[in-house]
Design a protein around this motif. Sequence first.
Motif, PDB file in Angstrom:
ATOM      1  N   ALA A   1       7.569  -3.457  18.256  1.00  0.00           N
ATOM      2  CA  ALA A   1       6.918  -2.137  18.173  1.00  0.00           C
ATOM      3  C   ALA A   1       5.989  -1.846  19.342  1.00  0.00           C
ATOM      4  N   ALA A   2       6.048  -2.632  20.416  1.00  0.00           N
ATOM      5  CA  ALA A   2       5.208  -2.342  21.584  1.00  0.00           C
ATOM      6  C   ALA A   2       5.515  -0.967  22.149  1.00  0.00           C
ATOM      7  N   CYS A   3       6.792  -0.561  22.098  1.00  0.00           N
ATOM      8  CA  CYS A   3       7.171   0.760  22.617  1.00  0.00           C
ATOM      9  C   CYS A   3       6.483   1.867  21.827  1.00  0.00           C
ATOM     10  N   MET A   4       6.348   1.694  20.520  1.00  0.00           N
ATOM     11  CA  MET A   4       5.655   2.688  19.698  1.00  0.00           C
ATOM     12  C   MET A   4       4.171   2.749  20.045  1.00  0.00           C
ATOM     13  N   ASN A   5       3.575   1.574  20.192  1.00  0.00           N
ATOM     14  CA  ASN A   5       2.136   1.490  20.421  1.00  0.00           C
ATOM     15  C   ASN A   5       1.723   2.154  21.731  1.00  0.00           C
ATOM     16  N   HIS A   6       2.652   2.248  22.683  1.00  0.00           N
ATOM     17  CA  HIS A   6       2.331   2.813  23.991  1.00  0.00           C
ATOM     18  C   HIS A   6       2.948   4.196  24.201  1.00  0.00           C
TER      19      HIS A   6
ATOM     20  N   PRO B   1       3.198   8.101  24.059  1.00  0.00           N
ATOM     21  CA  PRO B   1       2.295   9.239  23.839  1.00  0.00           C
ATOM     22  C   PRO B   1       2.766  10.183  22.745  1.00  0.00           C
ATOM     23  N   VAL B   2       4.073  10.235  22.497  1.00  0.00           N
ATOM     24  CA  VAL B   2       4.588  11.102  21.433  1.00  0.00           C
ATOM     25  C   VAL B   2       4.300  10.481  20.072  1.00  0.00           C
ATOM     26  N   TYR B   3       4.681   9.200  19.903  1.00  0.00           N
ATOM     27  CA  TYR B   3       4.449   8.533  18.621  1.00  0.00           C
ATOM     28  C   TYR B   3       2.958   8.525  18.279  1.00  0.00           C
ATOM     29  N   THR B   4       2.116   8.264  19.257  1.00  0.00           N
ATOM     30  CA  THR B   4       0.680   8.176  19.026  1.00  0.00           C
ATOM     31  C   THR B   4       0.114   9.467  18.454  1.00  0.00           C
ATOM     32  N   ARG B   5       0.734  10.589  18.795  1.00  0.00           N
ATOM     33  CA  ARG B   5       0.220  11.883  18.347  1.00  0.00           C
ATOM     34  C   ARG B   5       0.859  12.399  17.062  1.00  0.00           C
ATOM     35  N   VAL B   6       2.091  12.026  16.809  1.00  0.00           N
ATOM     36  CA  VAL B   6       2.740  12.569  15.604  1.00  0.00           C
ATOM     37  C   VAL B   6       2.934  11.525  14.513  1.00  0.00           C
ATOM     38  N   GLY B   7       2.840  10.232  14.840  1.00  0.00           N
ATOM     39  CA  GLY B   7       3.012   9.196  13.831  1.00  0.00           C
ATOM     40  C   GLY B   7       4.465   8.962  13.464  1.00  0.00           C
ATOM     41  N   GLY B   8       4.704   7.979  12.623  1.00  0.00           N
ATOM     42  CA  GLY B   8       6.057   7.562  12.308  1.00  0.00           C
ATOM     43  C   GLY B   8       6.812   8.461  11.355  1.00  0.00           C
ATOM     44  N   HIS B   9       6.105   9.089  10.415  1.00  0.00           N
ATOM     45  CA  HIS B   9       6.790   9.899   9.412  1.00  0.00           C
ATOM     46  C   HIS B   9       7.413  11.158  10.005  1.00  0.00           C
ATOM     47  N   ALA B  10       6.908  11.620  11.132  1.00  0.00           N
ATOM     48  CA  ALA B  10       7.443  12.835  11.743  1.00  0.00           C
ATOM     49  C   ALA B  10       8.898  12.662  12.157  1.00  0.00           C
ATOM     50  N   TYR B  11       9.292  11.431  12.463  1.00  0.00           N
ATOM     51  CA  TYR B  11      10.665  11.195  12.910  1.00  0.00           C
ATOM     52  C   TYR B  11      11.667  11.342  11.765  1.00  0.00           C
TER      53      TYR B  11
ATOM     54  N   ILE C   1       0.831  -1.207   0.000  1.00  0.00           N
ATOM     55  CA  ILE C   1       0.000   0.000   0.000  1.00  0.00           C
ATOM     56  C   ILE C   1       0.866   1.257   0.000  1.00  0.00           C
ATOM     57  N   ILE C   2       1.869   1.295   0.873  1.00  0.00           N
ATOM     58  CA  ILE C   2       2.681   2.518   0.938  1.00  0.00           C
ATOM     59  C   ILE C   2       3.614   2.641  -0.265  1.00  0.00           C
ATOM     60  N   GLN C   3       3.954   1.501  -0.886  1.00  0.00           N
ATOM     61  CA  GLN C   3       4.744   1.596  -2.113  1.00  0.00           C
ATOM     62  C   GLN C   3       3.910   2.236  -3.220  1.00  0.00           C
ATOM     63  N   LEU C   4       2.641   1.874  -3.290  1.00  0.00           N
ATOM     64  CA  LEU C   4       1.746   2.504  -4.255  1.00  0.00           C
ATOM     65  C   LEU C   4       1.609   3.998  -3.976  1.00  0.00           C
ATOM     66  N   ALA C   5       1.619   4.363  -2.695  1.00  0.00           N
ATOM     67  CA  ALA C   5       1.473   5.765  -2.304  1.00  0.00           C
ATOM     68  C   ALA C   5       2.793   6.532  -2.381  1.00  0.00           C
ATOM     69  N   LYS C   6       3.879   5.812  -2.700  1.00  0.00           N
ATOM     70  CA  LYS C   6       5.225   6.392  -2.759  1.00  0.00           C
ATOM     71  C   LYS C   6       5.608   7.023  -1.418  1.00  0.00           C
ATOM     72  N   GLU C   7       5.332   6.285  -0.361  1.00  0.00           N
ATOM     73  CA  GLU C   7       5.658   6.709   0.988  1.00  0.00           C
ATOM     74  C   GLU C   7       6.595   5.701   1.633  1.00  0.00           C
ATOM     75  N   THR C   8       7.047   6.022   2.835  1.00  0.00           N
ATOM     76  CA  THR C   8       7.865   5.115   3.620  1.00  0.00           C
ATOM     77  C   THR C   8       7.023   4.544   4.759  1.00  0.00           C
ATOM     78  N   PRO C   9       7.437   3.431   5.370  1.00  0.00           N
ATOM     79  CA  PRO C   9       6.660   2.863   6.491  1.00  0.00           C
ATOM     80  C   PRO C   9       6.575   3.847   7.652  1.00  0.00           C
ATOM     81  N   SER C  10       5.406   3.901   8.288  1.00  0.00           N
ATOM     82  CA  SER C  10       5.243   4.754   9.465  1.00  0.00           C
ATOM     83  C   SER C  10       5.266   3.937  10.749  1.00  0.00           C
ATOM     84  N   HIS C  11       5.427   2.617  10.608  1.00  0.00           N
ATOM     85  CA  HIS C  11       5.423   1.710  11.763  1.00  0.00           C
ATOM     86  C   HIS C  11       6.217   0.487  11.340  1.00  0.00           C
ATOM     87  N   ILE C  12       6.978  -0.119  12.258  1.00  0.00           N
ATOM     88  CA  ILE C  12       7.848  -1.222  11.841  1.00  0.00           C
ATOM     89  C   ILE C  12       7.115  -2.549  11.712  1.00  0.00           C
TER      90      ILE C  12
END
Length: 490
Positions: free
Chosen positions: A317-322, A324-334, A142-153
């Motif tokens: 990815a349990a650390c991401m799922n819990h 509060p920063v990742y939950t609000r900005v998502g993976g691409h912000a990094y 899906i993200i390859q079609l969108a020409k994006e990078t993964p936002s979650h591992i």
Amino acid sequence: MSLSQGKNTFQSRSRAAIEDPKLRANFLSAMDGLMSKRDQAFEDKAQLERLRILGAQVRQNALVKLPELLVELETKLTQKGVQVHWAQSPEEAVDIIKAISLNVGAKNIIKGKSMVSEEIHLNEKMAEIGVRCLESDLGEYIIQLAKETPSHIVMPAIHKNTAEIADLLHEKTGIERKEDAIYMTEQARLQLRKNFMAADIGLSGVNFAVAETGTLCLVENEGNGRLSTTVPKTHIAIMGIEKVVEKLEDVTPLLSLLTRSATGQAITTYFNMISGPRKENELDGPESVHLVLLDHGRTQMYQDDELLETLRCIRCAACMNHCPVYTRVGGHAYGFTYPGPIGKILMPHLEGLDETQALPTASSLCGACAEVCPVKIPIPDLLVRLREESNNENRQTSRVKGAGVKRHGIEPIIWSMWRWWHQGEKRYNFMTSMMAQFRFLQPKTLSPWTHYRSLPKLAKKTFHQQMKERQVRINRQAENLKATSKGEKL
């Protein structure tokens, strides 16, 4: 273009993410579900803690013996007909895969899920020599079609909702637009199936590599990993050097922790164990198997007793799922391959603190990541260490790339003032009492902090003042009680 692309900063990317209500809603909904599933998967908390301790011990044991285990893994795999390649850098890894592709005349590579291939930007590099890499994991597709990078591992397209995916698949593949997950999955499967048969090379990641038996373990749910590693004539596996474990029995607790921490499943649909190319009496499987072992800063981490703990990660990815920063900005912000808490402590080693100095500070240090980490990585402690490295110009023995470079800006000045303020008792008491007395001068807004949160109000009295008054009340009550017991009246 995804938020992870371009030269904008973490601050600008995170601000754009916070101002996107649809993105925030997508992440909040997804994270709530993942946290709930993990909690239900580990109903027995005492058992969970025992399993976490065992998982941490297994990973730490493997890291202590890492040089010997890597040699043993290479020996066992070579004996089974697997060709093992060592890559110091992403460029070397890409060159190895390019050489294999040219040797077999490959034009098409079908990929199972592999974050290490994202780490070395394989798809773009292979396109330079005319080799097409197609993602077969549904999220990656899906993200390859969108020409994006993964936002979650684990779930690369978690930032998109059903409607967005339906629009994308309709636009890019021509299928009928239906907001039906089952329909869209079936259509993607039909389109991908023919590509498995046409691929010259199948490429996959590795979840665990067993030195004792020379076995490459691959965990997945969709079957694309099995097809990628068995249908094409050539299979290339790529992994970071830290993924090795000593014995086959070591995989059992790690697998249990991985699946339940990542998706709340007791076990995934597929667990692949690869030990070599097709034998003469076998009907399927690749004719040749290659393993690329990537360093890319991992040896540097390995040489530091504290930073070494980063390498225990099993990518659940349990650390991401819990977080509060990742939950609000998502993976691409990094802006880097690995987002979230694990990315904050891993990417400075891979890319250097000069490039990633904003990441260690993108944390509230609430400790949720360490609390849920299945292998007990002390992420907040490592973030504090990296913050110190980022601002300490005199540290010459650092194992972090880019550390020891003097940082400019207001933050070091603020923390120097904070340290001076708190180092003297009289100075501290005077400053806090002045803040309480002149609290009416406190601004109502503090940009950019108050754009998205309320500004805490200063108390009328300091903590020490309140405690003294409380102690006076307690003493008075005690005296009254004592007098009353003697029949006296005050």
